[in-house]
Write an enzyme that holds these catalytic residues in place. Structure first.
Site, PDB file in Angstrom:
ATOM      1  CE  LYS A 279      -4.373  -1.881   1.476  1.00 52.66           C
ATOM      2  NZ  LYS A 279      -5.487  -1.881   2.441  1.00 52.66           N
ATOM      3  NE  ARG A 314      -7.488  -8.583   0.451  1.00 55.61           N
ATOM      4  CZ  ARG A 314      -7.185  -7.672  -0.468  1.00 55.61           C
ATOM      5  NH1 ARG A 314      -6.270  -6.747  -0.213  1.00 55.61           N
ATOM      6  NH2 ARG A 314      -7.785  -7.681  -1.649  1.00 55.61           N
TER       7      ARG A 314
END
Length: 344
Positions: A279, A314
Site C-alpha cells: 500500500k 492479506r
C-alpha cells in the site's frame, strides 16, 4: 469507555503468569488501559477484571474451516483492470486461473478474489460485471479440485450470492455491510463467515483529508457498532473477522497508529485481518513509488502485524510472507511451542 490492549511478549523467555492471546502461541502479562482524554496506563494482566480478559484470551473459532491458532496467509487475486498493484494482469479467466493456482502452490491458505477495485479514486463497478469477473473463476477453481477456502472481496449482495453459490466460503466486505443493505441477509442466510472492514468515506472520497478524534479508538468503536449490527442481522460473532482498514480513509500516521497498537482489536473477540500489502504508505515511508517494489516493506508490516497477534495476513507475495513468518515464529515462540510445531 475503557479499552484494554494486551501487550504481547515475543521473547522466547517467558515470565510466570502469562496469558494466551486468543488461543494462539502469543502470550501477554500486561495490559495497556486506554481512555479518551487520559494518558495510557500499563497494568499487570492479573489486575484486569475477568470480563475484560475473556475476549482477549478465548480461542477463536475456525473461519471457513481454517484454524486460527497461528497467522494465516491470504493471497490476493484481483481480477480487475484497475487495482493499484496488479490491475489488468489477471483480467482474463485463463490468467486469473493460472494466478490462483500459483498462489495456492506458493502456500496461500485462503484466496481473496475481487472483481472491483476499491483503491483511492476507483470507480464503482456494475454488479453484473463484477459477477462475470469472479463467479466463473470460483466455479472453475472448485471444478479443478482447488480446496483452499475462497473469499469473495465485494460490497454487493448479488456478487456475494453468486460467489457463494459458485463455491466461495467467506465474504470480505470493505464497507462492513453498510454499502448494500441486502448483503447482511445474503451472509446470514448462507451462514457464511464475513470480514467487516473499517473505511472512512468511499473509494472516491476516502483519501480527501481523513480526520479522526483518536484513530485507534474511533476505528474500534465503529467496528464494535458494526458487530452489533451484524448480530442483529443474524450473523453471530463467531463467524466474523474484523479489519481496521489500513489505507482506507487514513493518513500515513493513522495507518502507523493502528498497526502499532493492532492488538487492541482482540478486545472485540474476533480474528483480526491485516491488509497492508504494497500500500501507498509503505511506498511513502520507504521512498518507493512503484507498488510492485514494496515487497520488503510489506513483509516488515506483515511481521509487525503478526507480533500484534493478527490471525490473517492479506498479501500479494504469498511465498515470501510464508517464509518470513516461518522464520519469525521459529525465533520468537517459546522453545516448547516451536518444538511441538516441528513435530506436528
Amino acid at each position: 469507555m475503557i479499552y484494554h490492549r494486551p501487550i504481547l511478549l515475543t521473547d522466547p523467555a517467558r515470565p510466570g503468569g502469562v496469558l494466551p492471546l486468543a488461543g494462539g502461541p502469543l502470550v501477554f502479562d500486561r495490559v495497556e488501559i486506554l481512555e479518551r482524554g487520559r494518558a495510557p496506563v500499563v497494568v499487570p494482566a492479573a489486575e484486569v477484571e475477568a470480563e475484560y480478559l475473556a475476549p482477549l484470551t478465548a480461542p477463536r473459532p475456525d473461519i471457513a474451516g481454517l484454524a486460527l491458532d497461528a497467522p494465516r496467509v491470504m493471497g490476493i487475486l484481483n481480477v480487475t483492470p484497475d487495482s493499484f498493484s496488479d490491475g489488468g494482469r489477471h483480467s482474463t479467466l485463463p490468467e486469473a486461473l493460472a494466478r490462483a493456482q500459483a498462489l495456492v502452490a506458493d502456500g496461500a491458505e485462503i484466496l481473496d478474489i475481487g472483481g472491483e477495485s476499491t483503491r483511492p479514486g476507483a470507480a464503482e463497478v456494475d454488479a453484473a460485471e463484477e459477477i462475470a469477473r469472479t463467479a466463473p473463476l470460483i466455479d472453475m477453481l472448485r471444478g479443478q479440485g482447488v480446496e483452499v477456502p475462497v473469499s469473495i472481496d465485494t460490497r454487493k449482495a448479488a456478487v456475494a450470492e453468486a460467489a457463494l453459490k459458485a463455491g466461495a466460503d467467506l465474504v470480505n466486505d470493505v464497507a462492513a455491510l453498510t454499502f448494500d443493505p441486502g448483503l447482511a441477509d445474503v451472509v446470514a442466510s448462507a451462514r457464511a463467515p464475513v470480514c467487516l472492514m473499517h473505511a472512512q468515506g468511499t473509494p472516491q472520497t476516502m483519501q480527501q483529508d481523513p480526520r479522526y478524534d483518536d484513530v485507534l479508538l474511533d476505528v474500534y468503536d465503529w467496528l464494535a457498532e458494526r458487530l452489533r449490527a451484524a448480530d442483529a442481522a443474524g450473523i453471530p460473532r463467531r463467524r466474523i473477522v474484523v479489519d481496521p482498514g489500513i489505507g482506507f480513509g487514513k493518513t500515513v500516521e493513522h495507518n502507523l497508529a493502528l498497526i502499532r497498537r493492532l492488538s487492541l482489536f482482540h478486545g472485540l473477540g474476533c480474528p483480526i485481518l491485516l491488509g497492508a500489502s504494497r500500500k501507498r504508505f509503505i511506498g511513502t515511508l520507504s521512498d518507493e513509488p512503484v507498488a510492485d517494489r514494496r515487497m520488503a516493506g510489506s513483509l516488515a508490516i506483515a511481521l509487525a502485524g503478526a507480533a500484534q497477534g493478527a490471525q490473517i495476513l492479506r498479501v500479494h507475495d504469498v511465498r515470501e510472507t510464508r517464509q518470513a513468518l516461518a522464520l519469525w515464529r521459529a525465533v520468537t515462540e517459546a522453545a516448547e511451542t516451536a518444538g511441538q510445531r516441528r513435530q506436528a
